[in-house]
Design a protein around this motif. Structure first.
Motif, mmCIF file in Angstrom:
data_model
loop_
_atom_site.group_PDB
_atom_site.id
_atom_site.type_symbol
_atom_site.label_atom_id
_atom_site.label_comp_id
_atom_site.label_asym_id
_atom_site.label_seq_id
_atom_site.Cartn_x
_atom_site.Cartn_y
_atom_site.Cartn_z
ATOM 1 N N ASP A 450 -26.194 8.534 2.709
ATOM 2 C CA ASP A 450 -25.827 8.881 3.978
ATOM 3 C C ASP A 450 -25.038 7.857 4.795
ATOM 4 O OD1 ASP A 450 -26.966 11.361 4.405
ATOM 5 O OD2 ASP A 450 -28.868 10.618 4.896
ATOM 6 N N VAL A 451 -24.531 6.905 3.746
ATOM 7 C CA VAL A 451 -23.834 5.606 4.202
ATOM 8 C C VAL A 451 -22.316 5.717 3.760
ATOM 9 C CG1 VAL A 451 -23.908 3.249 4.205
ATOM 10 C CG2 VAL A 451 -26.087 4.271 4.168
ATOM 11 N N TRP A 452 -21.595 5.387 4.637
ATOM 12 C CA TRP A 452 -20.068 5.088 4.372
ATOM 13 C C TRP A 452 -20.001 3.882 3.975
ATOM 14 C CZ3 TRP A 452 -16.737 8.966 3.579
ATOM 15 C CH2 TRP A 452 -16.919 10.401 3.994
ATOM 16 N N ASP A 453 -19.704 3.404 2.742
ATOM 17 C CA ASP A 453 -19.281 1.977 2.356
ATOM 18 C C ASP A 453 -18.014 1.729 2.221
ATOM 19 O OD1 ASP A 453 -21.981 1.367 1.917
ATOM 20 O OD2 ASP A 453 -22.121 2.026 -0.151
ATOM 21 N N LEU A 454 -17.646 0.644 2.826
ATOM 22 C CA LEU A 454 -16.458 0.080 2.612
ATOM 23 C C LEU A 454 -16.050 -0.098 1.259
ATOM 24 C CD1 LEU A 454 -13.757 -0.504 4.405
ATOM 25 C CD2 LEU A 454 -14.738 -2.918 4.667
ATOM 26 N N VAL A 455 -14.937 0.519 0.711
ATOM 27 C CA VAL A 455 -14.669 -0.004 -0.809
ATOM 28 C C VAL A 455 -13.396 -0.882 -0.866
ATOM 29 C CG1 VAL A 455 -15.972 2.076 -1.627
ATOM 30 C CG2 VAL A 455 -13.753 2.367 -1.198
ATOM 31 N N ALA A 456 -12.510 -0.605 0.119
ATOM 32 C CA ALA A 456 -11.298 -1.369 0.079
ATOM 33 C C ALA A 456 -10.474 -1.448 1.401
ATOM 34 C CB ALA A 456 -10.057 -0.385 -0.945
ATOM 35 N N LEU A 457 -9.864 -2.595 1.555
ATOM 36 C CA LEU A 457 -8.857 -2.660 2.697
ATOM 37 C C LEU A 457 -7.519 -2.942 2.151
ATOM 38 C CD1 LEU A 457 -11.220 -5.774 4.627
ATOM 39 C CD2 LEU A 457 -10.728 -3.151 5.142
ATOM 40 N N LEU A 458 -6.487 -2.132 2.588
ATOM 41 C CA LEU A 458 -5.333 -1.901 2.305
ATOM 42 C C LEU A 458 -4.259 -2.451 3.192
ATOM 43 C CD1 LEU A 458 -5.791 1.634 1.137
ATOM 44 C CD2 LEU A 458 -6.245 -0.536 -0.308
ATOM 45 N N ASP A 459 -3.280 -2.898 2.717
ATOM 46 C CA ASP A 459 -2.197 -3.334 3.603
ATOM 47 C C ASP A 459 -1.580 -2.244 4.458
ATOM 48 O OD1 ASP A 459 -0.042 -5.204 4.322
ATOM 49 O OD2 ASP A 459 1.250 -3.650 3.116
ATOM 50 N N LYS A 460 -1.045 -2.506 5.713
ATOM 51 C CA LYS A 460 -0.605 -1.348 6.580
ATOM 52 C C LYS A 460 0.544 -0.740 5.901
ATOM 53 C CE LYS A 460 2.548 -4.587 9.087
ATOM 54 N NZ LYS A 460 3.796 -3.958 8.617
ATOM 55 N N ASP A 461 1.344 -1.200 5.006
ATOM 56 C CA ASP A 461 2.305 -0.523 4.269
ATOM 57 C C ASP A 461 1.827 0.311 3.012
ATOM 58 O OD1 ASP A 461 4.417 -1.687 6.262
ATOM 59 O OD2 ASP A 461 4.454 -3.543 5.044
ATOM 60 N N THR A 462 0.821 0.118 2.808
ATOM 61 C CA THR A 462 0.119 0.866 1.545
ATOM 62 C C THR A 462 0.100 2.440 1.989
ATOM 63 O OG1 THR A 462 -1.108 -1.018 0.557
ATOM 64 C CG2 THR A 462 -1.855 1.144 -0.033
ATOM 65 N N VAL A 463 0.401 3.076 1.252
ATOM 66 C CA VAL A 463 -0.053 4.598 1.618
ATOM 67 C C VAL A 463 -0.480 5.568 0.213
ATOM 68 C CG1 VAL A 463 2.128 4.698 3.247
ATOM 69 C CG2 VAL A 463 2.588 5.300 0.800
ATOM 70 N N THR A 464 -1.002 4.703 -0.685
ATOM 71 C CA THR A 464 -1.646 5.360 -1.482
ATOM 72 C C THR A 464 -2.919 4.582 -2.264
ATOM 73 O OG1 THR A 464 -0.266 4.176 -3.265
ATOM 74 C CG2 THR A 464 0.558 6.419 -2.564
ATOM 75 N N HIS A 465 -3.853 5.253 -2.605
ATOM 76 C CA HIS A 465 -5.106 4.587 -3.400
ATOM 77 C C HIS A 465 -5.546 5.453 -4.319
ATOM 78 C CE1 HIS A 465 -8.020 1.526 -3.588
ATOM 79 N NE2 HIS A 465 -8.901 2.621 -3.585
ATOM 80 N N LYS A 466 -5.787 4.853 -5.505
ATOM 81 C CA LYS A 466 -6.420 5.627 -6.569
ATOM 82 C C LYS A 466 -7.765 5.587 -6.273
ATOM 83 C CE LYS A 466 -4.994 4.790 -10.773
ATOM 84 N NZ LYS A 466 -4.532 4.037 -12.225
ATOM 85 N N VAL A 467 -8.354 7.097 -6.449
ATOM 86 C CA VAL A 467 -9.822 7.217 -6.295
ATOM 87 C C VAL A 467 -10.410 7.170 -7.697
ATOM 88 C CG1 VAL A 467 -9.333 8.480 -4.122
ATOM 89 C CG2 VAL A 467 -9.437 9.820 -6.518
#
Length: 502
Positions: A450-467
């Motif tokens: 029941d917890v949303w864990d922060l897994v990444a902080l991404l640069d503002k210009d980033t628009v993709t992330h591999k799950v």
């Protein structure tokens, strides 16, 4: 998270509710989001303590060293560096007001060759890594260590205002009571605020210099000018007023120019002995003329970082007793971060668990404005002295953290990735770039229990992330006051269906 085996090809599909954001986030409101915590580290340039390791290194070597620092900070999940850019009336950035620092180029006033701007470089590279860059200024120190004024550049403030430059011990110190000195410090800081995309302005504990036994600070003629002009304050009160005036002026100036730029100060950890009762030690109020309690109570800072460089147990300088006292002084609900001396694990042979226990104690007070810490200094983490980096990574900063929100730094509400354009291609989440200018970072969460864990902080210009696996993910926009938007939530499954969250 473990990345999927590329041989195990899975078809992903996604359905996103296109009604309102509230419908979109659904049961996210019933879940717990990862806690906030300021995790800073001082990067000292005076005497080449942390960076650059030599004033004679070339540009490429200095850039490489700075990238190493930023990469290490990101690896250890620090979210801010406090970068010293004005150690002694000089500049580790391109200034038309003050000379280039000798700590950068080997001689004051010498331009880096090949040319680069270290502050611009640090800001750009820090932000790429989701790290805030707070610029650290020393307002009055004009020269550190035993060097004559003959080595100062012609545009150095001690050369420009020699009547207010005093040799005091091994240093040269400017007179805080002189209006031209106050103006110089103010103009230098505002120049940086206006020209660089910095996140904060920072002072340490140096105001009037630490006293030298048998030698009073030689500002008699300045005080005489004040009294002959009708002033009635005692010498001590006048000195404190000089510092107060600059602090208040800088805070107001920053907020007019760029409200989102934070102002923080890390004063000596004891305001006055017996505050709280039983505390003994140096009196910074009467010796440095630093009324740091007043600055916090009046809300002239966005955060205060008392330098609590003592252990928890000794009652005469107890880390926890002093931290509790400082928290109580924050009448305007400004943040209090604990200043910690990580180097004591090497220099004084403290057990690593002492620093760990201090962070634990600070976290236990998070509901009472103890919202993080700043460690002195970066070289101990860069070099992993006595295994401190390993210890932090394994025991203290295992996951990323966002800086605490500063609710008084009002900005526009951050946007959220446009649901109609949030898609999955292969293993990649793809969304639209922000064009509003509001987004500073993207925060990516994964729901675990029941917890949303922060897994990444991404640069503002980033628009993709591999799950990495099937599951529920949320993307939130983060602004410069560390406020997050409502989340765009997706449920990713193998072929066989998608789940609408909410």
């Amino acid at each position: 998270m473990t990345e999927m085996n590329s041989d195990m090809y899975c078809h992903f599909s996604i359905l996103i509710l296109l009604a309102s954001i509230q419908t979109q986030i659904g049961n996210c409101e019933d879940s717990v989001w990862s806690p906030r915590e300021f995790r800073g580290v001082w990067v000292a340039t005076v005497a080449n303590i942390d960076w650059p390791t030599s004033r004679y290194h070339n540009t490429d070597q200095q850039k490489t060293e700075l990238l190493t620092i930023l990469d290490k900070a990101k690896e250890l999940h620090f979210n801010a560096i406090v970068f010293q850019v004005r150690p002694a009336g000089d500049a580790l950035y391109n200034s038309t007001i003050e000379p280039w620092s000798e700590y950068l180029t080997g001689r004051q006033g010498r331009v880096p060759s090949p040319y680069y701007d270290p502050l611009q470089f640090a800001v750009e590279e820090g932000h790429k890594r989701g790290i805030e860059v707070h610029t650290w200024f020393n307002p009055y120190r004009a020269r550190s260590a035993n060097t004559s004024s003959a080595d100062l550049a012609s545009n150095h403030m001690a050369k420009r205002f020699p009547n207010y430059a005093y040799i005091y011990g091994k240093d040269i110190w400017m007179d805080p009571g002189a209006k031209v000195v106050q103006d110089q410090a103010y103009n230098v800081i505002m120049d940086v605020v206006n020209r660089y995309d910095i996140d904060g302005v920072h002072f340490d504990d140096y105001f009037y210099p630490y006293p030298i036994s048998g030698h009073d600070f030689p500002d008699t003629h300045t005080y005489h000018e004040y009294t002959t002009g009708g002033g009635h304050l005692s010498l001590a009160d006048w000195r404190r007023e000089n510092v107060d005036t600059l602090i208040h002026r800088i805070y107001n100036g920053i907020k007019v120019a760029k409200k989102i730029v934070k102002f923080g100060i890390s004063p000596f950890g004891i305001w006055r002995p017996d505050n709280p009762p039983g505390i003994h030690g140096f009196d910074s109020y009467s010796s440095l003329y630093a009324d740091s309690k007043k600055w916090l109570q009046e809300g002239w800072v966005d955060y205060l970082v008392p330098q609590l460089y003592w252990k928890i147990d000794p009652p005469q300088q107890s880390f926890t007793a002093l931290l509790d006292w400082w928290i109580q002084q924050s009448k305007q609900h400004r943040h209090v971060y604990a200043g910690m001396f990580a180097g004591n694990t090497l220099l004084k042979h403290w057990a690593l668990t002492e620093i760990g226990n201090q962070i634990t104690e600070s976290r236990a007070r998070s509901g009472r404005l103890s919202l993080g810490d700043i460690q002195f200094s970066m070289k101990y983490f860069r070099d992993n002295s006595v295994g401190i980096s390993d210890y932090f990574k394994q025991n203290l900063y295992q996951n990323p953290a966002l800086c605490p929100e500063m609710s008084w730094l009002t900005t526009d509400l951050p946007s959220v990735p446009n649901p109609s354009n949030l898609t999955i291609t292969g293993h990649m989440m793809i969304w639209n770039k922000d064009n509003s200018g509001v987004i500073f970072l993207w925060s990516l969460y994964e729901k675990r229990a029941d917890v949303w864990d922060l897994v990444a902080l991404l640069d503002k210009d980033t628009v993709t992330h591999k799950v990495a696996s099937n599951g529920e993910y949320a993307i939130r926009g983060v602004d410069r006051a560390n406020r997050e938007s409502n989340p765009a939530v997706v449920h990713i499954t193998d072929a066989g269906g998608s789940v609408i969250v909410g």
